[in-house]
Scaffold this motif. Structure first.
Motif, PDB file in Angstrom:
ATOM      1  N   ARG A 250      -7.336   8.427  10.094  1.00 24.65           N
ATOM      2  CA  ARG A 250      -6.864   8.416  10.827  1.00 24.65           C
ATOM      3  C   ARG A 250      -5.520   9.532  11.490  1.00 24.65           C
ATOM      4  NH1 ARG A 250      -6.368   1.491  10.882  1.00 24.65           N
ATOM      5  NH2 ARG A 250      -8.377   0.817  10.226  1.00 24.65           N
ATOM      6  N   GLY A 251      -5.057  10.105  10.007  1.00 19.01           N
ATOM      7  CA  GLY A 251      -4.155  11.023  10.626  1.00 19.01           C
ATOM      8  C   GLY A 251      -2.979  11.085  10.072  1.00 19.01           C
ATOM      9  N   THR A 252      -2.424  10.012   8.786  1.00 14.14           N
ATOM     10  CA  THR A 252      -1.886   9.779   7.891  1.00 14.14           C
ATOM     11  C   THR A 252      -1.919  10.256   6.212  1.00 14.14           C
ATOM     12  OG1 THR A 252      -1.285   6.851   9.275  1.00 14.14           O
ATOM     13  CG2 THR A 252      -0.357   7.596   7.115  1.00 14.14           C
TER      14      THR A 252
ATOM     15  N   LEU B   5       0.901   1.846   3.138  1.00 14.06           N
ATOM     16  CA  LEU B   5       0.460   3.177   4.386  1.00 14.06           C
ATOM     17  C   LEU B   5       0.956   2.822   6.635  1.00 14.06           C
ATOM     18  CD1 LEU B   5      -2.298   5.312   1.780  1.00 14.06           C
ATOM     19  CD2 LEU B   5       0.768   5.573   2.513  1.00 14.06           C
ATOM     20  N   GLY B   6       0.991   1.583   6.123  1.00  9.61           N
ATOM     21  CA  GLY B   6       0.828   1.211   7.751  1.00  9.61           C
ATOM     22  C   GLY B   6      -0.304   0.811   8.460  1.00  9.61           C
ATOM     23  N   LEU B   7      -1.099   0.482   7.613  1.00 11.00           N
ATOM     24  CA  LEU B   7      -2.533   0.926   8.120  1.00 11.00           C
ATOM     25  C   LEU B   7      -3.028  -0.314   8.998  1.00 11.00           C
ATOM     26  CD1 LEU B   7      -4.652   2.607   5.405  1.00 11.00           C
ATOM     27  CD2 LEU B   7      -4.187   3.266   7.182  1.00 11.00           C
ATOM     28  N   GLY B   8      -2.213  -1.795   9.052  1.00 19.38           N
ATOM     29  CA  GLY B   8      -2.928  -2.696   9.344  1.00 19.38           C
ATOM     30  C   GLY B   8      -3.405  -3.419   9.352  1.00 19.38           C
ATOM     31  N   LEU B   9      -4.085  -3.621   8.083  1.00 19.46           N
ATOM     32  CA  LEU B   9      -5.372  -4.509   8.226  1.00 19.46           C
ATOM     33  C   LEU B   9      -5.669  -5.894   8.148  1.00 19.46           C
ATOM     34  CD1 LEU B   9      -6.950  -2.255   4.494  1.00 19.46           C
ATOM     35  CD2 LEU B   9      -6.800  -1.511   7.686  1.00 19.46           C
TER      36      LEU B   9
END
Length: 362
Positions: A92-94, A135-139
């Motif tokens: 996701r580019g992180t 990591l802010g992935l919002g799962l």
């Protein structure tokens, strides 16, 4: 600080059958938790993970690209969980930023006694939740389950991952296992993001309503058992191609469907019938396979419950650990009968879905 919590699990129906892709089970999340606390690491510090199972001090986590290493015995599952989340972040580019992760367990007691509540599934879930939140992935729950499963089957391709389903959702869970080999190949061929979005053959992951008329009773035999060894015996058996084993599988699915309907209808009468039938079906499997599901202590547990008019059964792999019973209310006669038979009554209840997940503390 990010705090992630996940409950241990107990099977109500479907154990052993659920190892086969597409076979069903009902499992509950119980009121002993695995907890992960994560804080961002600053000042050029690298990532660390701490658990009493890895030693007295934090252990460095080395990350480079999609590679993750943790030099501690027993840290393989945590390593794979971090690796799958890091891989998703990179897709996701992180880039992964450093963190300090600490994992604590209530699934054994202060003396280190294990009760067979599925700690590996809960560890996988809290590790995935905490690192993904960092990591802010919002799962959502489905993605947490899938990531924890992808990590687990890298190490144990035969694992049913029912413990992961239950530690993800909490409460009463209706689950059918996916084809784990197909899922593992999907990740290898297409990556993690695609593995979150594609259909997993056979998978059912469903929260059931809390049946208010049913109380879970849990008895412990004081004899820990190894699920991996017992299920390994299952996979090694030539009898798996027999008509008797096919009958066991179809009967297990019938019983689980009946229990799912009973839970939805809050019908304790039909739930108790399902428990009785599940106990008989596991007895047939034990006689067919010689796995050793029913130990003398578990037979005593079942007999003591039946002596006071309540059906009971082994829970999970058997060979020790816990047995369970359902009753319309807290039944003191059952508790007394178990204690008289040398069974330790565990103070456990089904933990609702709202009690699991991730939160942030200032």
């Amino acid at each position: 600080m990010i705090v992630a919590e996940a409950p241990g699990k107990l099977f109500i129906t479907g154990e052993y059958a659920v190892v086969e892709p597409g076979r069903h089970a009902v499992i509950v999340g119980v009121s002993r938790l695995i907890r992960a606390r994560l804080v961002a690491a600053g000042g050029g510090d690298g990532s660390t993970v701490r658990s009493r199972h890895f030693g007295p001090t934090p252990v460095p986590v080395s990350m480079g690209g999609d590679s993750v290493s943790i030099d501690a015995p027993g840290a393989e599952l945590v390593r794979e969980c971090i690796r799958v989340v890091v891989q998703l972040a990179r897709e996701r580019g992180t880039e992964a930023s450093p963190f300090a992760l600490e994992i604590e367990s209530e699934l054994d007691d202060e003396h280190g006694r294990k009760f067979g509540l599925g700690s590996s599934g809960a560890v996988a879930v809290v590790t995935v939740r905490a690192v993904a939140e960092h990591l802010g992935l919002g799962l959502d729950d489905d993605a947490v389950f899938r990531l924890a499963t992808l990590a687990t089957i890298e190490l144990r391709p035969a694992a049913s991952c029912a413990d992961i389903a239950t530690s993800t959702l909490g409460g009463w869970v209706h689950y059918a296992s996916p084809d784990r080999l197909a899922v593992r190949e999907l990740r290898r061929a297409s990556g993690v993001e695609a593995s979150l979005n594609e259909t997993w053959p056979g998978l059912v992951l469903e929260s059931l309503p809390d049946p208010g008329s049913m109380v879970l009773h849990v008895g412990w035999t004081s004899a820990p058992a190894s699920t991996a060894e017992l299920v390994g015996t299952l996979h090694a058996g030539d009898w798996r191609s027999s008509t008797e084993y096919a009958t066991f599988l179809s009967e297990s699915d019938r019983i689980t469907a009946a229990l799912v309907a009973a839970v939805r209808a809050d019908s304790v009468e039909h739930a108790l019938l399902a428990i009785r039938d599940a106990a008989d079906n596991l007895e047939a499997l034990d006689e067919l396979s010689g796995i050793g599901i029913r130990t003398p202590a578990l037979l005593d547990l079942i007999a003591a419950a039946r002596g006071v008019g309540i059906p009971a059964k082994t829970s999970g792999a058997g060979g020790g650990d816990c047995g369970i019973a359902l009753a319309p209310a807290r039944d003191e006669a059952l508790d007394a009968a178990w204690r008289a038979a040398g069974i330790e009554v565990l103070d456990l209840h089904v933990i609702p879905h709202r009690r699991v997940g991730v939160r942030e503390h200032g």
